[in-house]
Scaffold this motif. Sequence first.
Motif, mmCIF file in Angstrom:
data_model
loop_
_atom_site.group_PDB
_atom_site.id
_atom_site.type_symbol
_atom_site.label_atom_id
_atom_site.label_comp_id
_atom_site.label_asym_id
_atom_site.label_seq_id
_atom_site.Cartn_x
_atom_site.Cartn_y
_atom_site.Cartn_z
ATOM 1 N N GLN A 124 -7.958 -0.220 10.746
ATOM 2 C CA GLN A 124 -8.133 -1.034 9.536
ATOM 3 C C GLN A 124 -7.720 -2.482 9.791
ATOM 4 N N VAL A 139 -5.946 0.442 -7.178
ATOM 5 C CA VAL A 139 -6.588 0.818 -5.923
ATOM 6 C C VAL A 139 -8.095 0.959 -6.098
ATOM 7 N N ARG A 143 -11.003 -1.594 -4.527
ATOM 8 C CA ARG A 143 -11.959 -1.014 -3.583
ATOM 9 C C ARG A 143 -13.390 -1.078 -4.095
ATOM 10 N N GLU A 187 -4.686 4.106 0.514
ATOM 11 C CA GLU A 187 -5.414 5.356 0.705
ATOM 12 C C GLU A 187 -5.101 5.970 2.070
ATOM 13 N N TYR A 196 -6.632 -0.481 0.472
ATOM 14 C CA TYR A 196 -7.139 0.341 1.571
ATOM 15 C C TYR A 196 -6.004 0.994 2.352
ATOM 16 N N GLY A 241 0.808 -1.210 0.000
ATOM 17 C CA GLY A 241 0.000 0.000 0.000
ATOM 18 C C GLY A 241 0.843 1.263 0.000
ATOM 19 N N GLU A 294 -6.111 -5.747 0.801
ATOM 20 C CA GLU A 294 -5.933 -4.736 1.843
ATOM 21 C C GLU A 294 -4.938 -3.667 1.440
#
Length: 222
Positions: A156, A62, A66, A109, A106, A40, A103
């Motif tokens: 998260q 991404v 999502r 972001e 997420y 990420g 994941e």
Amino acid sequence: MLGLDLTFFNWDIFSKFVLSGLRFSVQLTLVATAGGILLGTLLALMRLSGKKALMLPATIYVNGMRSIPLVMVILWFFLLVPLLIGRPMGAELSATITFVAFEAAYFSEIMRAGIQSIPRGQVHAGQAMGMSYGQNMRYVVLPQAFRNMLPVLLTQTIILFQDTSLVYAIGAYDMLKGFTTAGKIYGRPEEAYLLAAVVYFVICFALSWLVKRLQAKIAIVR
């Protein structure tokens, strides 16, 4: 009480059926969190690089991840990837790869928001000292971004732990699978799912409380 067999709620059930599943759920959560943060962060840096060749694929990845339900991604990896590589991967390995890949979108972001929260003056100061983009991110921006985003990253992670119950769809032996197996063997599915809900609640509530304490401590330091 409500026709429930309270003798079902005992340590024997937990040790025989649930403990190994809980171990896998925790292991999957930790691996997916570590891998998701690493991937990420890379995706976040690509999106913030200002270079279209890096921004476009990262944005597509991404936004695409999502926009798809996690259970669908789990089934895709479990059913389609073995067809592409020519051999089965196994439910546990498939679940691990899926969660890291999913994941990451997420966590990306979260990291992007954390990076953008750092005052631009600090970035310019690093550039004035002759730092490259990579050095600036490594020594100036990312350490502060991780600190700012730590409570959100941990939140998260708690959500990720809850989502690990979805690997039940591909037969992986997680904590929910352990409760379900015990319920089927003893013929008490209602008690099994009730106990599973209580255990999930206790674990997630305790972790959420710790995150709030950490968030308060970070706020005081600031």
